[in-house]
Write a protein that holds these residues in place. Structure first.
Motif, PDB file in Angstrom:
ATOM      1  N   HIS A   1     -12.091-104.450  23.812  1.00 32.14           N
ATOM      2  CA  HIS A   1     -12.699-105.688  23.305  1.00 32.14           C
ATOM      3  C   HIS A   1     -13.197-105.371  21.908  1.00 32.14           C
TER       4      HIS A   1
ATOM      5  N   LEU B   1     -15.962-108.768  15.995  1.00 36.99           N
ATOM      6  CA  LEU B   1     -15.690-110.008  15.279  1.00 36.99           C
ATOM      7  C   LEU B   1     -15.346-109.756  13.818  1.00 36.99           C
TER       8      LEU B   1
ATOM      9  N   ASP C   1      -9.239-108.487  24.372  1.00 33.63           N
ATOM     10  CA  ASP C   1      -9.695-109.497  23.420  1.00 33.63           C
ATOM     11  C   ASP C   1      -9.820-108.813  22.069  1.00 33.63           C
TER      12      ASP C   1
ATOM     13  N   ASN D   1     -10.081-110.469  19.137  1.00 35.35           N
ATOM     14  CA  ASN D   1     -10.828-111.319  18.202  1.00 35.35           C
ATOM     15  C   ASN D   1     -10.089-111.534  16.882  1.00 35.35           C
TER      16      ASN D   1
END
Length: 246
Positions: free
Chosen positions: A138, A141, A168, A170
């Motif tokens: 993960h 951002l 993920d 991002n």
């Protein structure tokens, strides 16, 4: 295979829910158990599952290790989790790995970045360098943090010819920070972009399942992960028998 950001079982069905239902991210109420049961049903249709934003046991999950709960509900014999970020005893977040195959080894690594609290979880199946390596991550951002994280993951996977990286990210696949990953490993960009975010009106492909050129995948599709703000990704993966031999 399945990759799913489960948002700790919380429900987000529109942008306004980030404000009006923010309490569900720190309190144990909000139908999380119902959401987890739906995710378990989806996970049970797969052999290997990578989870992001699964709570390893804090106030908001009723002190339930959600990865363990999903493993039991979906009938997985093997599971592991990697707690990454904790906000006191109120909330915590982890990567998780569920598998019907017994891993030879599971290793977790903290990822570099401007703000601590991200990680990558590696499961190794089969023997030696030719075995199957599955990584669950993960990413941050911020683009600069993602770059150093992807460089770190590239170093981990560069000597593994049979590898999967899912999670993920991002970011979309053609971002500049992704380029070094593809140059330094045998991981390949996906044949097409599958939009996963936001789940109620998918417009961005920021969740990915990447595989090396030795593996064949087909049927990549987005599927609801209960009421998470991300859709999950499901794919059929063909792995050389030699990669799974113990």
């Amino acid at each position: 295979m399945l990759s799913a950001n489960i948002q700790a079982g919380s429900s987000t069905r529109r942008y306004s829910d980030y404000a009006t239902r923010s309490w569900s991210h720190v309190l144990p109420a909000g139908g999380k158990r119902t959401s987890l049961d739906a995710i378990a049903q989806l996970a049970g249709e797969h052999d290997i599952v990578g989870l992001q934003e699964t709570d390893p046991g804090s106030w908001r999950s009723g002190f339930t290790n959600q990865t363990h709960y999903l493993a039991e509900r979906a009938g997985f014999d093997y599971w592991s989790h990697q707690p990454n970020r904790r906000v006191g005893s109120v909330a915590s977040s982890a990567n998780g790995l569920l598998s019907r195959l017994e891993p030879v080894e599971v290793v977790d690594h903290s990822l570099p970045g401007r703000i601590a609290g991200r990680g990558v979880l590696l499961g190794h199946f089969g023997n030696g360098r030719e075995g199957l390596t599955v990584a669950v991550a993960h990413l941050s951002l911020g683009a600069q943090s993602r770059k150093v994280q992807l460089d770190f993951i590239a170093e981990l996977l560069q000597d593994h010819p049979n590898a999967v990286l899912m999670g993920d990210f991002n970011c979309v696949i053609d971002r500049p920070e992704m380029a070094h990953l593809f140059r330094s490993t045998r991981l390949q960009p996906p044949a097409c972009a599958v939009h996963t975010f936001p789940s109620w009106k998918p417009q961005r492909a920021i969740d990915h399942i990447l595989v090396t050129d030795t593996l064949r995948c087909e049927g990549l599709r987005a599927v609801p992960a209960a009421f998470s703000d991300h859709l999950a990704l499901s794919v059929n993966l063909e792995v050389p028998e030699s990669a799974l031999q113990r």
